[in-house]
Design a protein around this motif. Structure first.
Motif, short mmCIF file in Angstrom:
data_model
loop_
_atom_site.label_atom_id
_atom_site.label_comp_id
_atom_site.label_asym_id
_atom_site.label_seq_id
_atom_site.Cartn_x
_atom_site.Cartn_y
_atom_site.Cartn_z
N LEU A 1 0.61 -1.24 0.20
CA LEU A 1 0.05 0.07 0.03
C LEU A 1 0.75 1.27 -0.14
CD1 LEU A 1 -3.07 -1.02 2.54
CD2 LEU A 1 -2.79 -0.73 0.01
N LEU A 2 1.97 1.36 0.78
CA LEU A 2 2.66 2.27 0.84
C LEU A 2 3.60 2.67 -0.43
CD1 LEU A 2 4.13 4.63 2.42
CD2 LEU A 2 5.76 3.23 3.17
N GLY A 3 3.86 1.39 -1.09
CA GLY A 3 4.56 1.49 -2.41
C GLY A 3 3.81 2.14 -3.35
N LEU A 4 2.62 1.57 -3.49
CA LEU A 4 1.72 2.18 -4.48
C LEU A 4 1.55 3.80 -4.16
CD1 LEU A 4 -1.16 -0.43 -4.58
CD2 LEU A 4 0.58 -0.12 -6.18
N ALA A 5 1.07 4.13 -3.01
CA ALA A 5 1.02 5.63 -2.79
C ALA A 5 2.46 6.39 -3.14
CB ALA A 5 0.85 5.82 -1.37
#
Length: 832
Positions: free
Chosen positions: A26-30
């Motif tokens: 999730l953090l990577g996508l953001a």
């Protein structure tokens, strides 16, 4: 059967990992989304600046819209050096002024001076397009001109990835640390179980003592239950061992008694029928005794092979000792046994007791099944090395052998009718205990051949001597280079180099480098790849460029590899999609400026020099800078009238490149060209023609000649001297690219790799007499050798999109017109 389940450590680690991985995703996508926006914001400013820089040069002059594309615009875009660059300028009515006609333009209404950005597909890639307007307010033309500048997204994507990874990596580090600490905690908590495991693993197969020591409360009952089970099993094992011992004793005693009774009955000299019966009984008693001994031996081997005691052994000593122990049995059977070995050591790691038992069973098996009436059985025992790094113990006999169809079953227990057949089963089990195997076959003696194959051990393997690889290419290339004279050329020359081996593969090279200079590298390549035939087409740089454009349009035969010192034209071909990508680890050693987008590769380093005839001008008055040359020509115009020569930049691509790079530098270029015009300087196509004319005294000076050709001419005895300009020395490179239309891209890539390899660069420097670009090449024709001779700064022309500025459809004709006006050149004019 116990079902293996996931360990507590793995279960906890997996669950924690899932939590952290989910958060990281999730953090990577953001972070990826943020990185893309941030990268676009940064590079969009540069893209808008380039578009604005071009827009400021748009003007309505003499009834038409003109654009003077500034070099600075491309210099800005060249900061992202791996990206392709495209641009377009359209008049208010939509007509193309200059640039790429098919570049997608953003239709923004109303048009304004503010940049509008969007991503569009173009030439097989996604490009970022910036479009701005330029208001034309002239009585002859009014409205908004549109300026679009596009750039591929490689640098943006790299920056976005870097920013995203910069955000994700700390979390990954924290997650990894947390998993490590959790795993360490679980491992510490489970340490008592590891201790119990080591205790059990280190025990002998007969060690059935209860487990002891402190254990966690959660497994205390499990350990207690295990100890109760082990206690019951130990009691049953003791009872079984006592039974086996008693059974062996009880069976051997009656058998011995029966055999003694038979012997007594024979002494009484019974009738013939009774003697025959006694003989049959004695044979059955011997057979029963052998079976009992085999059963006990099998039980012993089965027990010991569970945990064999492996130690360094020498088969050259162990096998003869075992045969001496068997000599009474062999002599009793009247057999002939021999042992063969080459006398060296035969080290293995083995259990000596088990190997002796296996050898005893093989010899006993041969004596039993190969014996002849009255004796005379032949048995041969040998040891030797076997394929795969193993040792072999071989026992052969002259008996009936075993049919191939039954060799797989005779190593099983009780395979023979009547319940016998433990001997080979024991041997097979011993071999498996040593991580080896038993192999059965036919013996040259006529009977069975039994091989025990064991892993070798006890000696380190000796390294094989490395074979030297010669370099015949250097020798042959040197001979060819010395034998080949330099031939000036202005026309296309085609030469075929046939393959040296079959089947033939043909490579077509278009080159704007003299064939005589390239011949050694072609011959060296053909020695390395004898199956490749080469068609070498030597042509002018502009002709090479136009031939590539024609081939892309379907007209003319395409090249597989293109070689040219017109670096700007090569970059233009690659930027327009006419060069194939070639990823090679060899290019990693090249300087950063010497390669672009894995498509264009520089393989030589050529200084642009001033050459003069020392018989016509002394070394003291020879110019050391461009300003010196201007001063000399202006002070003595009559002395040097028609005595100066330089490139015809209308026809010569490398000449145009050098002239445009001179013009981009602050200095005396305009004054220099104007001075050339004052003295009626001559212009020609090629360095070789200029060198010959200067050496013969036709010209005193030559400007912007390629240094390697000049140096080679001097070494051949030409009356020439070289000046490396002290104000700044430009360095142009010969470049190579694999054509996108190549029919033989495989061999084109091989030739390109050879050009930039250390071997190929050595041939170029030592035989072709060119300046090598590879940093590992030393000597006078290397980058370090050239820099040591300089009196001023060296500026290599870099492979970047900035080279495209002077190729603009409006800028190039205007530059040629200004140059022609200054130098007094008329197209088609003969050289005076």
């Amino acid at each position: 059967m116990i079902e293996a389940r996931v360990s507590l450590l793995r279960r906890l680690t997996v669950r924690l990992a899932l939590v952290f991985v989910g958060g990281a995703v999730l953090l990577g996508l953001a972070a990826s989304h943020y990185g893309r926006r941030a990268a676009d914001a940064a590079y969009d400013q540069v893209l808008a600046g380039a578009a604005l820089s071009i827009a400021e040069t748009v003007a309505f002059v003499e009834g038409r819209l003109v654009v003077d594309v500034p070099v600075a615009a491309f210099d800005m875009l060249a900061l992202a050096r791996d990206d392709r660059v495209f641009y377009q300028v359209r008049a208010p009515d939509g007509a193309l002024v200059t640039g790429y006609d098919d570049l997608p333009m953003i239709e923004a209404e109303p048009i304004s001076a503010a940049a509008v950005f969007d991503d569009r597909p173009y030439k097989g890639e996604i490009v970022r397009v910036a479009t701005i307007g330029r208001l034309i307010a002239d009585p002859g033309l009014q409205g908004w001109a549109r300026i679009s500048v596009a750039q591929t997204r490689e640098a943006r994507s790299a920056l976005a990835r870097e920013m995203a990874l910069g955000a994700v990596f700390p979390l990954v580090g924290i997650a990894a640390l947390a998993l490590f600490l959790a795993g360490a905690s679980v491992i510490t908590a489970l340490r008592p179980l590891r201790r119990l495991e080591r205790d059990l693993a280190s025990r002998d197969a007969t060690d059935l003592r209860p487990l002891s020591g402190a254990v966690p409360a959660e497994i205390a009952r499990l350990v207690a239950g295990f100890n109760t089970f082990v206690g019951r099993f130990a009691g049953q094992l003791e009872a079984m061992q006592a039974f086996i011992s008693d059974a062996a004793h009880q069976m051997r005693t009656p058998l011995a008694t029966i055999k003694a009774e038979i012997a007594l009955q024979r002494e009484r000299q019974p009738a013939r029928e009774t003697r025959e019966t006694l003989a049959v009984l004695e044979a059955r008693v011997d057979e029963a005794t052998a079976r009992v001994n085999q059963l006990l031996a099998h039980a012993f081997v089965a027990h010991r092979s569970e945990l064999p005691t492996l130690e360094p052994c020498d088969l050259a000593r162990l096998v003869p000792e075992a045969l001496r122990e068997l000599s009474p049995l062999v002599l009793a059977r009247g057999a002939d046994i021999t042992f063969e070995h080459d006398g060296g050591r035969a080290p293995v790691r083995a259990d000596p007791v088990l190997l002796r038992e296996a050898l005893r069973n093989l010899v006993s098996n041969a004596l039993e099944h190969a014996r002849r009436p009255g004796g005379g059985t032949r048995i041969r025992v040998s040891i030797a090395d076997a394929p795969g790094g193993s040792r072999r113990i071989r026992v052969e006999d002259d008996g009936p052998g075993i049919p191939e169809s039954r060799r797989g079953e005779v190593v099983e227990r009780f395979s023979r009718p009547g319940g016998g057949g433990l001997g080979l089963a024991i041997v097979a089990r011993v071999a498996r205990a040593h991580h080896g195997r038993l192999a059965l076959g036919e013996s040259p003696l006529g009977g069975l051949c039994a091989d025990i194959l064991l892993p070798a051990g006890g000696e380190p393997a000796r390294p094989r001597a490395a074979r030297g690889v010669g370099a015949p290419a250097m020798l042959l290339a040197g001979v060819l280079a010395l034998a080949a004279p330099e031939t000036p050329h202005a026309q296309t020359i085609v030469e075929d180099f046939p393959a040296r081996a079959q089947p033939e593969r043909r490579l077509r090279i278009h080159s704007a480098t003299d064939l005589d200079a390239m011949r050694p590298i072609v011959e060296a390549f053909r020695i390395r790849h004898p199956e490749v035939a080469v068609t070498f087409v030597d042509m002018n740089t502009n002709d090479l460029y136009e031939a590539a454009r024609d081939a892309a349009a379907g007209a003319g035969e395409p090249a597989d590899l293109m070689i040219s010192s017109a670096m700007d034209l090569q970059v233009k071909l690659a930027n327009d999609g006419l060069a194939a990508r070639h990823v090679t680890p060899i290019a990693a050693s090249l300087p950063d400026w010497a390669r672009w987008r894995d498509r264009v590769f520089a393989f030589t380093y050529e200084p642009a020099v001033i050459v003069y005839n020392p018989s016509l001008v002394s070394a003291q008055e020879a110019p050391r800078t461009r300003f010196d040359l201007v001063r000399l020509l202006r002070e003595e115009p009559e002395r040097f009238r028609e005595r100066v020569v330089t490139y015809d930049i209308v026809d010569s691509g490398v000449g145009y490149l050098l002239a445009s790079q001179d013009a981009a530098q602050p200095g005396a270029f305009a004054n220099l060209i104007e001075s050339f015009g004052r003295v009626d300087a001559d212009v020609v196509c090629c360095t070789s023609i200029m060198l010959d004319g200067i050496a013969e005294g036709r010209w005193t000076f030559g400007y912007n000649l390629l240094g390697s050709y000049a140096q080679e001419a001097i070494e051949r005895g030409a009356n020439l001297e070289i000046v490396l300009p002290a104000d700044v020395t430009l360095a142009v490179s010969r470049t190579a690219l694999v054509s996108a239309q190549a029919r033989n891209s495989r061999d084109a890539a091989l030739f390109l790799d050879f050009l930039i390899s250390i071997e190929g660069q050595t041939v170029l420097a030592d035989v072709s007499r060119m300046f090598a670009v590879h940093p590992a090449i030393l000597g006078p024709r290397s980058t370090t050798g050239l820099e040591a001779r300089l009196a001023g700064p060296l500026r290599p022309i870099r492979l970047t999109p900035a080279l495209l500025a002077y190729l603009d459809a409006q800028k190039k004709p205007r530059f040629l017109a200004e140059w022609s006006a200054l130098i007094g050149y008329e197209e088609g004019e003969e050289v005076r």
